[in-house]
Design a protein around this motif. Structure first.
Motif, PDB file in Angstrom:
ATOM      1  N   ASP A  84      50.481 -11.188  23.623  1.00 58.37           N
ATOM      2  CA  ASP A  84      50.716 -11.519  25.022  1.00 58.37           C
ATOM      3  C   ASP A  84      49.812 -10.593  25.833  1.00 58.37           C
ATOM      4  OD1 ASP A  84      51.630 -12.134  27.516  1.00 58.37           O
ATOM      5  OD2 ASP A  84      53.656 -11.372  27.229  1.00 58.37           O
ATOM      6  N   VAL A  85      48.681 -11.113  26.323  1.00 60.10           N
ATOM      7  CA  VAL A  85      47.644 -10.283  26.936  1.00 60.10           C
ATOM      8  C   VAL A  85      47.737 -10.312  28.457  1.00 60.10           C
ATOM      9  CG1 VAL A  85      45.174  -9.798  27.075  1.00 60.10           C
ATOM     10  CG2 VAL A  85      46.129 -10.806  24.985  1.00 60.10           C
ATOM     11  N   GLN A  86      47.784  -9.128  29.057  1.00 62.49           N
ATOM     12  CA  GLN A  86      47.723  -8.972  30.512  1.00 62.49           C
ATOM     13  C   GLN A  86      46.405  -8.279  30.823  1.00 62.49           C
ATOM     14  OE1 GLN A  86      51.035  -6.753  32.159  1.00 62.49           O
ATOM     15  NE2 GLN A  86      51.103  -8.079  33.947  1.00 62.49           N
ATOM     16  N   HIS A  87      45.606  -8.871  31.711  1.00 66.18           N
ATOM     17  CA  HIS A  87      44.261  -8.356  31.968  1.00 66.18           C
ATOM     18  C   HIS A  87      44.100  -7.893  33.406  1.00 66.18           C
ATOM     19  CE1 HIS A  87      39.914  -9.263  33.169  1.00 66.18           C
ATOM     20  NE2 HIS A  87      39.888  -8.123  32.498  1.00 66.18           N
ATOM     21  N   THR A  88      43.417  -6.776  33.580  1.00 67.92           N
ATOM     22  CA  THR A  88      43.031  -6.298  34.903  1.00 67.92           C
ATOM     23  C   THR A  88      41.655  -5.645  34.815  1.00 67.92           C
ATOM     24  OG1 THR A  88      43.608  -4.863  36.773  1.00 67.92           O
ATOM     25  CG2 THR A  88      44.195  -4.073  34.585  1.00 67.92           C
ATOM     26  N   ILE A  89      40.938  -5.642  35.943  1.00 66.27           N
ATOM     27  CA  ILE A  89      39.613  -4.998  35.983  1.00 66.27           C
ATOM     28  C   ILE A  89      39.684  -3.633  36.638  1.00 66.27           C
ATOM     29  CG2 ILE A  89      38.450  -7.230  36.079  1.00 66.27           C
ATOM     30  CD1 ILE A  89      37.982  -6.746  39.080  1.00 66.27           C
ATOM     31  N   ASP A  90      40.877  -3.256  37.127  1.00 69.80           N
ATOM     32  CA  ASP A  90      41.017  -2.095  37.996  1.00 69.80           C
ATOM     33  C   ASP A  90      41.924  -1.025  37.376  1.00 69.80           C
ATOM     34  OD1 ASP A  90      40.734  -1.129  40.996  1.00 69.80           O
ATOM     35  OD2 ASP A  90      42.837  -0.867  40.439  1.00 69.80           O
ATOM     36  N   GLY A  91      41.459   0.225  37.421  1.00 63.35           N
ATOM     37  CA  GLY A  91      42.219   1.318  36.833  1.00 63.35           C
ATOM     38  C   GLY A  91      43.548   1.564  37.522  1.00 63.35           C
ATOM     39  N   GLU A  92      43.561   1.494  38.853  1.00 62.52           N
ATOM     40  CA  GLU A  92      44.806   1.696  39.613  1.00 62.52           C
ATOM     41  C   GLU A  92      45.840   0.639  39.248  1.00 62.52           C
ATOM     42  OE1 GLU A  92      45.875   3.907  41.683  1.00 62.52           O
ATOM     43  OE2 GLU A  92      44.223   4.895  42.724  1.00 62.52           O
ATOM     44  N   GLU A  93      45.386  -0.622  39.204  1.00 64.28           N
ATOM     45  CA  GLU A  93      46.304  -1.702  38.877  1.00 64.28           C
ATOM     46  C   GLU A  93      46.810  -1.561  37.448  1.00 64.28           C
ATOM     47  OE1 GLU A  93      46.732  -6.536  39.288  1.00 64.28           O
ATOM     48  OE2 GLU A  93      44.731  -5.702  38.936  1.00 64.28           O
ATOM     49  N   ALA A  94      45.955  -1.084  36.557  1.00 63.90           N
ATOM     50  CA  ALA A  94      46.361  -0.891  35.165  1.00 63.90           C
ATOM     51  C   ALA A  94      47.542   0.066  35.078  1.00 63.90           C
ATOM     52  CB  ALA A  94      45.190  -0.358  34.345  1.00 63.90           C
ATOM     53  N   LEU A  95      47.504   1.152  35.848  1.00 64.38           N
ATOM     54  CA  LEU A  95      48.594   2.122  35.840  1.00 64.38           C
ATOM     55  C   LEU A  95      49.892   1.504  36.372  1.00 64.38           C
ATOM     56  CD1 LEU A  95      46.640   5.266  37.083  1.00 64.38           C
ATOM     57  CD2 LEU A  95      47.565   4.895  34.786  1.00 64.38           C
ATOM     58  N   LEU A  96      49.776   0.684  37.419  1.00 64.79           N
ATOM     59  CA  LEU A  96      50.957   0.012  37.986  1.00 64.79           C
ATOM     60  C   LEU A  96      51.552  -0.972  36.983  1.00 64.79           C
ATOM     61  CD1 LEU A  96      49.717  -0.658  41.633  1.00 64.79           C
ATOM     62  CD2 LEU A  96      51.470   0.982  40.916  1.00 64.79           C
ATOM     63  N   LEU A  97      50.685  -1.773  36.354  1.00 61.73           N
ATOM     64  CA  LEU A  97      51.160  -2.766  35.376  1.00 61.73           C
ATOM     65  C   LEU A  97      51.840  -2.085  34.191  1.00 61.73           C
ATOM     66  CD1 LEU A  97      48.087  -5.192  35.349  1.00 61.73           C
ATOM     67  CD2 LEU A  97      50.363  -5.687  36.284  1.00 61.73           C
ATOM     68  N   ALA A  98      51.235  -0.981  33.730  1.00 59.22           N
ATOM     69  CA  ALA A  98      51.789  -0.270  32.574  1.00 59.22           C
ATOM     70  C   ALA A  98      53.139   0.347  32.907  1.00 59.22           C
ATOM     71  CB  ALA A  98      50.821   0.808  32.105  1.00 59.22           C
ATOM     72  N   LYS A  99      53.302   0.792  34.154  1.00 64.07           N
ATOM     73  CA  LYS A  99      54.577   1.387  34.560  1.00 64.07           C
ATOM     74  C   LYS A  99      55.666   0.319  34.698  1.00 64.07           C
ATOM     75  CE  LYS A  99      56.691   4.504  37.916  1.00 64.07           C
ATOM     76  NZ  LYS A  99      56.479   5.373  39.093  1.00 64.07           N
ATOM     77  N   GLU A 100      55.283  -0.840  35.258  1.00 60.22           N
ATOM     78  CA  GLU A 100      56.250  -1.928  35.458  1.00 60.22           C
ATOM     79  C   GLU A 100      56.735  -2.501  34.131  1.00 60.22           C
ATOM     80  OE1 GLU A 100      54.261  -4.759  37.889  1.00 60.22           O
ATOM     81  OE2 GLU A 100      54.305  -3.504  39.687  1.00 60.22           O
ATOM     82  N   THR A 101      55.779  -2.785  33.250  1.00 57.10           N
ATOM     83  CA  THR A 101      56.114  -3.340  31.933  1.00 57.10           C
ATOM     84  C   THR A 101      55.263  -2.632  30.888  1.00 57.10           C
ATOM     85  OG1 THR A 101      56.460  -5.497  32.991  1.00 57.10           O
ATOM     86  CG2 THR A 101      56.343  -5.459  30.588  1.00 57.10           C
ATOM     87  N   PRO A 102      55.779  -1.548  30.310  1.00 56.13           N
ATOM     88  CA  PRO A 102      54.989  -0.807  29.323  1.00 56.13           C
ATOM     89  C   PRO A 102      54.511  -1.712  28.188  1.00 56.13           C
ATOM     90  CG  PRO A 102      56.925   0.447  29.938  1.00 56.13           C
ATOM     91  CD  PRO A 102      57.092  -0.920  30.549  1.00 56.13           C
ATOM     92  N   PRO A 103      53.203  -1.732  27.927  1.00 57.78           N
ATOM     93  CA  PRO A 103      52.669  -2.567  26.847  1.00 57.78           C
ATOM     94  C   PRO A 103      52.899  -1.927  25.486  1.00 57.78           C
ATOM     95  CG  PRO A 103      50.907  -1.329  27.874  1.00 57.78           C
ATOM     96  CD  PRO A 103      52.153  -0.988  28.634  1.00 57.78           C
ATOM     97  N   ASP A 104      52.622  -2.700  24.444  1.00 54.79           N
ATOM     98  CA  ASP A 104      52.691  -2.165  23.081  1.00 54.79           C
ATOM     99  C   ASP A 104      51.373  -1.506  22.687  1.00 54.79           C
ATOM    100  OD1 ASP A 104      55.382  -3.037  22.299  1.00 54.79           O
ATOM    101  OD2 ASP A 104      54.553  -5.045  22.583  1.00 54.79           O
TER     102      ASP A 104
END
Length: 230
Positions: free
Chosen positions: A29-49
């Motif tokens: 289940d792949v979630q993609h972003t091009i932005d470092g800031e957004e990556a941190l937000l996404l990882a905090k909201e739903t920690p990836p494996d």
């Protein structure tokens, strides 16, 4: 097999599209972003494996994203593989010291990256990695202790099975005889290092039967690797 959640942080649109396709096909289940800031937000909201993180992305750099992921309680144990065009040893060391679990230099084969991700997940998230190990046309059922190449059953002894399993878990990595003795036979083994050569020959004979290409590479003065590039 449980579906692994992947956070892909990559600003190269064509490469990101290729990776999303490959990993989705492998049931991620792949979630993609091009932005470092957004990556941190996404990882905090739903920690990836697992996180695939480009060194050079928009906003915060990949190396800083890696550092912050390691500091955050939600993601401090999430495996991180860094993707980068920076191939210097100093850069690799810096990435690993910052907290990356593996480091892949561009250009790379998507199939090799899939195998590297699988190897990392097997170490830290065994339930997500499933029971199948694959590389090129080799398939191993680690529970049923069965090996196939090109669909044909390969008969292996227990030592050759463990040896091949180790290679399949670390595709492309070169292992010395001493490292293989530690990993496959155990630290307390009294077996001589040259015994490794005997079992490598047996393994080669079994998996190359019928004139198939040899995918175990001998690296002079270094050791052996599972590698189709020789």
């Amino acid at each position: 097999m449980a579906k692994a959640r992947m956070l892909l942080v990559e600003d190269d649109a064509s490469l990101a599209e290729l990776l999303v396709w490959h990993f989705t096909r492998e049931h991620f289940d792949v979630q993609h972003t091009i932005d470092g800031e957004e990556a941190l937000l996404l990882a905090k909201e739903t920690p990836p494996d697992i996180v695939l993180l480009d060194w050079m992305v928009e906003g915060i750099s990949g190396i800083e994203v890696c550092r912050r992921l390691r500091r955050a309680a939600e993601t401090q144990n999430v495996p991180i593989i860094m993707l980068t065009a920076r191939g210097e040893e100093e850069d690799r060391v810096r990435g690993l010291e910052t907290g990356a679990d593996d480091y892949v230099t561009k250009p790379f084969s998507p199939r090799e990256l899939v195998a590297r991700v699988g190897a990392v997940l097997r170490r830290v998230r065994p339930a997500l990695a499933g029971e199948q190990l694959t590389y090129a046309d080799l398939e191993m059922d680690t529970v049923g202790h069965k090996v196939r190449r090109g669909g044909d059953v390969v008969a292996l002894g227990p030592t050759e099975f463990r040896l091949l399993k180790h290679f399949l878990e670390h595709p492309g990595h070169v292992f010395s005889r001493e490292r293989l003795l530690d990993s496959v036979w155990g630290h307390d083994s009294d077996i001589e290092s040259r015994t490794v050569d005997v079992h490598i020959r047996r393994l080669r004979k079994a998996i190359n039967e019928g004139g198939r290409p040899d995918i175990i590479r001998t690296v002079r003065s270094a050791g052996y690797a599972l590698d189709t590039g020789h």
